[in-house]
Design a protein around this motif. Sequence first.
Motif, PDB file in Angstrom:
ATOM      1  N   LEU A  69     119.651  84.194 114.353  1.00  0.00           N
ATOM      2  CA  LEU A  69     118.896  85.190 114.190  1.00  0.00           C
ATOM      3  C   LEU A  69     117.534  85.220 113.216  1.00  0.00           C
ATOM      4  O   LEU A  69     116.195  85.476 114.092  1.00  0.00           O
ATOM      5  CB  LEU A  69     119.572  86.875 114.167  1.00  0.00           C
ATOM      6  CG  LEU A  69     119.654  87.263 115.168  1.00  0.00           C
ATOM      7  CD1 LEU A  69     120.936  88.044 115.263  1.00  0.00           C
ATOM      8  CD2 LEU A  69     119.981  87.076 116.508  1.00  0.00           C
ATOM      9  N   ALA A  70     117.554  85.153 112.556  1.00  0.00           N
ATOM     10  CA  ALA A  70     116.864  84.969 110.739  1.00  0.00           C
ATOM     11  C   ALA A  70     116.167  83.775 111.553  1.00  0.00           C
ATOM     12  O   ALA A  70     114.852  84.006 110.842  1.00  0.00           O
ATOM     13  CB  ALA A  70     117.411  84.699 109.885  1.00  0.00           C
ATOM     14  N   ARG A  77     112.507  89.360 108.739  1.00  0.00           N
ATOM     15  CA  ARG A  77     112.292  90.555 110.192  1.00  0.00           C
ATOM     16  C   ARG A  77     113.609  91.088 110.231  1.00  0.00           C
ATOM     17  O   ARG A  77     114.614  91.967 110.490  1.00  0.00           O
ATOM     18  CB  ARG A  77     111.972  89.917 111.734  1.00  0.00           C
ATOM     19  CG  ARG A  77     111.900  91.421 113.368  1.00  0.00           C
ATOM     20  CD  ARG A  77     111.461  90.804 113.970  1.00  0.00           C
ATOM     21  NE  ARG A  77     110.071  90.544 114.024  1.00  0.00           N
ATOM     22  CZ  ARG A  77     109.299  89.580 114.079  1.00  0.00           C
ATOM     23  NH1 ARG A  77     109.853  87.997 114.294  1.00  0.00           N
ATOM     24  NH2 ARG A  77     108.401  89.396 114.251  1.00  0.00           N
ATOM     25  N   ILE A  78     114.120  90.103 110.998  1.00  0.00           N
ATOM     26  CA  ILE A  78     116.262  90.079 110.508  1.00  0.00           C
ATOM     27  C   ILE A  78     116.754  90.681 109.657  1.00  0.00           C
ATOM     28  O   ILE A  78     117.362  91.583 109.521  1.00  0.00           O
ATOM     29  CB  ILE A  78     116.689  88.338 110.937  1.00  0.00           C
ATOM     30  CG1 ILE A  78     116.035  88.690 112.073  1.00  0.00           C
ATOM     31  CG2 ILE A  78     118.302  89.071 111.308  1.00  0.00           C
ATOM     32  CD1 ILE A  78     116.797  89.054 113.730  1.00  0.00           C
ATOM     33  N   GLY A  79     116.676  90.666 108.505  1.00  0.00           N
ATOM     34  CA  GLY A  79     117.305  90.862 107.053  1.00  0.00           C
ATOM     35  C   GLY A  79     116.295  92.193 106.499  1.00  0.00           C
ATOM     36  O   GLY A  79     117.552  93.511 106.277  1.00  0.00           O
ATOM     37  N   THR A  80     115.107  93.028 107.673  1.00  0.00           N
ATOM     38  CA  THR A  80     114.952  93.930 108.029  1.00  0.00           C
ATOM     39  C   THR A  80     116.139  95.482 108.099  1.00  0.00           C
ATOM     40  O   THR A  80     116.791  96.071 108.356  1.00  0.00           O
ATOM     41  CB  THR A  80     113.631  95.086 108.205  1.00  0.00           C
ATOM     42  OG1 THR A  80     112.344  94.054 107.236  1.00  0.00           O
ATOM     43  CG2 THR A  80     113.501  96.702 107.874  1.00  0.00           C
ATOM     44  N   ILE A  81     116.624  94.619 109.296  1.00  0.00           N
ATOM     45  CA  ILE A  81     117.285  95.428 110.361  1.00  0.00           C
ATOM     46  C   ILE A  81     119.063  95.254 110.113  1.00  0.00           C
ATOM     47  O   ILE A  81     119.801  95.864 110.364  1.00  0.00           O
ATOM     48  CB  ILE A  81     117.345  94.353 111.841  1.00  0.00           C
ATOM     49  CG1 ILE A  81     115.982  94.769 112.802  1.00  0.00           C
ATOM     50  CG2 ILE A  81     118.140  94.636 112.982  1.00  0.00           C
ATOM     51  CD1 ILE A  81     115.795  93.813 113.904  1.00  0.00           C
ATOM     52  N   ALA A 185     108.292  91.199 101.004  1.00  0.00           N
ATOM     53  CA  ALA A 185     108.612  89.864 102.058  1.00  0.00           C
ATOM     54  C   ALA A 185     107.864  88.985 102.770  1.00  0.00           C
ATOM     55  O   ALA A 185     106.529  90.462 103.815  1.00  0.00           O
ATOM     56  CB  ALA A 185     110.309  89.988 102.614  1.00  0.00           C
ATOM     57  N   LYS A 186     107.442  87.410 103.093  1.00  0.00           N
ATOM     58  CA  LYS A 186     106.691  86.918 103.654  1.00  0.00           C
ATOM     59  C   LYS A 186     107.714  86.040 104.495  1.00  0.00           C
ATOM     60  O   LYS A 186     107.739  84.853 103.568  1.00  0.00           O
ATOM     61  CB  LYS A 186     105.144  86.371 101.938  1.00  0.00           C
ATOM     62  CG  LYS A 186     104.424  86.000 103.887  1.00  0.00           C
ATOM     63  CD  LYS A 186     103.199  85.373 102.521  1.00  0.00           C
ATOM     64  CE  LYS A 186     102.295  84.610 103.883  1.00  0.00           C
ATOM     65  NZ  LYS A 186     101.386  84.165 103.365  1.00  0.00           N
ATOM     66  N   GLU A 187     107.101  86.295 105.844  1.00  0.00           N
ATOM     67  CA  GLU A 187     107.568  85.500 106.434  1.00  0.00           C
ATOM     68  C   GLU A 187     107.593  83.773 105.756  1.00  0.00           C
ATOM     69  O   GLU A 187     106.204  83.446 106.146  1.00  0.00           O
ATOM     70  CB  GLU A 187     107.531  84.954 107.813  1.00  0.00           C
ATOM     71  CG  GLU A 187     108.488  86.410 108.816  1.00  0.00           C
ATOM     72  CD  GLU A 187     109.673  86.695 109.044  1.00  0.00           C
ATOM     73  OE1 GLU A 187     110.294  85.315 108.460  1.00  0.00           O
ATOM     74  OE2 GLU A 187     109.681  87.632 109.657  1.00  0.00           O
TER      75      GLU A 187
END
Length: 398
Positions: A69-70, A77-81, A185-187
């Motif tokens: 997913l990451a 995004r996935i780290g936040t979820i 964090a920045k992608e």
Amino acid sequence: MREFRRAGHTPSLVAALLHFDVSFAVWVILGALGAYIAEDLGLSAAEKGVLVAVPLLSAAVFRVTLGVLADRFGPRRIGTISMAVALLPLLWGWLGATSMNELLGVGVLLGVAGASFAISLPLASRWYPPQYQGLAMGIAGAGNSGTVACALLAPRLAEHVGWHGVMGLALIPAVLVLIAFRLLAKEPPAPAQRLTLNAFANQLGESDTWKLCALYAVTFGGFVGLSSFLPIFFHDEYGLSKVDAASLAAIGGAAGSFVRPFGGHLADRLGGTRVLTVVYGVAAPLLLALSSMPSLLLAGIGFPIVMAFLGLGNGATFQLVGLRFGARIGVVTGLVGAAGGLGGFMLPIALGSLHDSSGSYGTGLSVVAGVVFVAFVGVAVLRAAWRRGWGATAEAPV
């Protein structure tokens, strides 16, 4: 260090460290509170081992899923979820969880926090070039120190608010770090190839994947397994209070966590296999000596030394991962991280079960020492083979 800072994205590296740190604290909270929970529920040694081992096994499964997913949607995004999901078991433990079965459910959900490997390490790795892989991933991986904060604070708080209350209080730092992660964090740049479950399956066809998984199952599995079980071990074996037992275990957690970046740095300079040879060569005889159940003084010195060397090995192993599979770092990080969680799951199970059958934790520690010795022999063989093969063209020492 000046060149290192210019080479990547420092705020994302900080975000990866914070994510890893608080996630690890949440992940091992059942181990830190294990003596309180066991006393409350009247658990046997084997049941104590299961209690602290379930989050470690669950994390091994979630790491692969979150890795996919990451990679597809981005680690930010996935780290936040994932951090938001990790709040659920804390809520459950705070407001409910009055039986062993409920706690096993809590442990399964805590595995989401343990899967932070699949978020933090790729987030750090993809921002840095090959010559800084060991250091970047070592700094992010120093989030192992979350085990230290949990071991020091959770038992002391439990003396005043009970273990249910500690689960509730843990929500505070978890929410704060969730906000900080989102802001910092920045992608990272997208990988050349997207992760899929098929990619994991294909990667398992590479023999080096299995070898790196085995090495990490010993180093990280030994570190996190001991971090989770030592509070129970010192309380049961040496009669320490729950707070003192957890504090003594925290020394080992601190040693293993804070040397992890140094292990990655040493591997960048000297080669990961050389560092691992020393790691296993020191840890195996020390564990064998500790299996004789020496005095508390010797045990209090010996276990932190073992965990410090295992921490060096954690950093060194991921230097090898970055060099060998740089283009597929997300896939291999998920698999190797899962293997580390599986190793951590097996250690408390072995210590608890063998204690019930033999009457001593020494039997289990002897088995662990034997496994580490096998790893020592294995890495000596791999070192020669890898240096003749892919290591000959690597951008850093193998």
